[in-house]
Design a protein around this motif. Sequence first.
Motif, short mmCIF file in Angstrom:
data_model
loop_
_atom_site.label_atom_id
_atom_site.label_comp_id
_atom_site.label_asym_id
_atom_site.label_seq_id
_atom_site.Cartn_x
_atom_site.Cartn_y
_atom_site.Cartn_z
N ASP A 127 0.85 -1.18 0.00
CA ASP A 127 0.00 0.00 0.00
C ASP A 127 0.89 1.24 0.00
O ASP A 127 1.98 1.24 0.55
CB ASP A 127 -0.88 -0.03 1.26
N CYS A 128 0.39 2.28 -0.62
CA CYS A 128 1.10 3.55 -0.67
C CYS A 128 0.18 4.61 -0.07
O CYS A 128 -1.00 4.67 -0.43
CB CYS A 128 1.41 3.87 -2.14
N PRO A 129 0.66 5.45 0.84
CA PRO A 129 -0.22 6.48 1.39
C PRO A 129 -0.60 7.52 0.34
O PRO A 129 0.23 7.92 -0.47
CB PRO A 129 0.61 7.12 2.51
N VAL A 130 -1.86 7.91 0.35
CA VAL A 130 -2.37 8.93 -0.57
C VAL A 130 -3.14 9.94 0.27
O VAL A 130 -4.10 9.58 0.95
CB VAL A 130 -3.29 8.32 -1.65
N ARG A 131 -2.72 11.19 0.22
CA ARG A 131 -3.38 12.24 1.00
C ARG A 131 -4.78 12.52 0.46
O ARG A 131 -5.04 12.38 -0.73
CB ARG A 131 -2.57 13.53 0.96
N LYS A 132 -5.65 12.97 1.35
CA LYS A 132 -7.00 13.33 0.94
C LYS A 132 -6.94 14.48 -0.06
O LYS A 132 -6.24 15.46 0.15
CB LYS A 132 -7.86 13.71 2.14
N GLY A 133 -7.69 14.33 -1.15
CA GLY A 133 -7.74 15.36 -2.18
C GLY A 133 -6.62 15.31 -3.20
O GLY A 133 -6.64 16.05 -4.17
N ALA A 134 -5.63 14.42 -3.00
CA ALA A 134 -4.46 14.36 -3.88
C ALA A 134 -4.73 13.50 -5.11
O ALA A 134 -5.59 12.63 -5.11
CB ALA A 134 -3.27 13.79 -3.13
N ILE A 135 -3.95 13.77 -6.16
CA ILE A 135 -3.97 12.91 -7.34
C ILE A 135 -2.58 12.31 -7.55
O ILE A 135 -1.56 12.93 -7.22
CB ILE A 135 -4.43 13.66 -8.62
N TRP A 136 -2.59 11.10 -8.06
CA TRP A 136 -1.39 10.42 -8.54
C TRP A 136 -1.65 10.12 -10.00
O TRP A 136 -2.61 9.42 -10.34
CB TRP A 136 -1.14 9.13 -7.77
N TRP A 137 -0.82 10.66 -10.87
CA TRP A 137 -0.99 10.52 -12.31
C TRP A 137 0.06 9.54 -12.82
O TRP A 137 1.26 9.81 -12.76
CB TRP A 137 -0.81 11.88 -12.97
N LEU A 138 -0.40 8.39 -13.30
CA LEU A 138 0.48 7.34 -13.79
C LEU A 138 0.33 7.22 -15.30
O LEU A 138 -0.78 7.38 -15.83
CB LEU A 138 0.13 6.01 -13.13
N ARG A 139 1.41 6.93 -15.96
CA ARG A 139 1.39 6.83 -17.42
C ARG A 139 2.06 5.53 -17.85
O ARG A 139 3.13 5.18 -17.34
CB ARG A 139 2.13 8.03 -18.01
N GLN A 140 1.44 4.84 -18.79
CA GLN A 140 2.01 3.63 -19.38
C GLN A 140 2.70 4.05 -20.67
O GLN A 140 2.12 4.77 -21.48
CB GLN A 140 0.89 2.64 -19.70
N ARG A 141 3.95 3.61 -20.84
CA ARG A 141 4.67 3.93 -22.06
C ARG A 141 5.52 2.72 -22.47
O ARG A 141 5.76 1.82 -21.67
CB ARG A 141 5.55 5.15 -21.89
N GLU A 142 5.98 2.76 -23.71
CA GLU A 142 6.86 1.70 -24.21
C GLU A 142 8.25 2.27 -24.42
O GLU A 142 8.41 3.32 -25.03
CB GLU A 142 6.32 1.14 -25.52
N ARG A 143 9.24 1.59 -23.89
CA ARG A 143 10.64 1.97 -24.06
C ARG A 143 11.45 0.72 -24.37
O ARG A 143 11.39 -0.24 -23.61
CB ARG A 143 11.20 2.61 -22.78
N GLY A 144 12.16 0.74 -25.47
CA GLY A 144 13.00 -0.40 -25.82
C GLY A 144 12.22 -1.69 -25.93
O GLY A 144 12.73 -2.76 -25.57
N GLY A 145 10.98 -1.62 -26.38
CA GLY A 145 10.15 -2.81 -26.53
C GLY A 145 9.49 -3.29 -25.26
O GLY A 145 8.76 -4.28 -25.27
#
Length: 160
Positions: A127-145
Motif C-alpha cells: 500500500d502507498c499512502p495517498v493524501r485526501k484530495g491528492a492525485i497520482w498521475w500514472l502513465r504507461q509507455r513503451e521503451r525499448g520494446g
Amino acid sequence: MDLILWRHAEAFEHPDPVLGQQGDPQDLARRLTPRGEKQAARMAAWLDRQLPSAARVLTSPAQRTEQTALALDRKYKVREELAPGGDPLALLALAQWPHGKTPVVVVGHQPTLGQVIARLLGLAEEDCPVRKGAIWWLRQRERGGALQTVLYTVQTPELL
C-alpha cells in the motif's frame, strides 16, 4: 495510457466511529467538509487544465467521492466496484489499464488507490499512502520494446 487516481477530499468523520464500518450506508453518506469542498475545487481547477476533453471519469458511489468528482464539472460514471474496500484489480479492469485509449480519472478511496499505486510502481509495500484530495498521475509507455509505468506527477490541493 494515463491513469489519474484522485482520492476524495476531506470528509466528515463516520457518525459511529466505534461500530461503523467502511462502506456501510452511513459511511457512503458522508459528505465533504467545507475544507474538503475547497480542496476538491482547487484540485479540479488544476486537473481540468491538464486533462484532454475525452478523459473518462469514474467514481465510487460514496457521497464524498461524487462531490469530489462534481468539482471537475465533467460527466462521470458511478461504479459500485470503486466503493470503499474495493479490489485494486477491479479498478484496473474498469480503467482498461494499460491498454485503454483515453486517460481515465478514478475518484476513490484508501487503501484501494494506494494498493493500485504500489502494484503499478512495483513498490515493496502493498500500500502507498495517498493524501485526501491528492492525485497520482500514472502513465504507461513503451521503451525499448518493454512497457513501463511512469509516475507522471503527484499533486495535492495544498500545493496549488
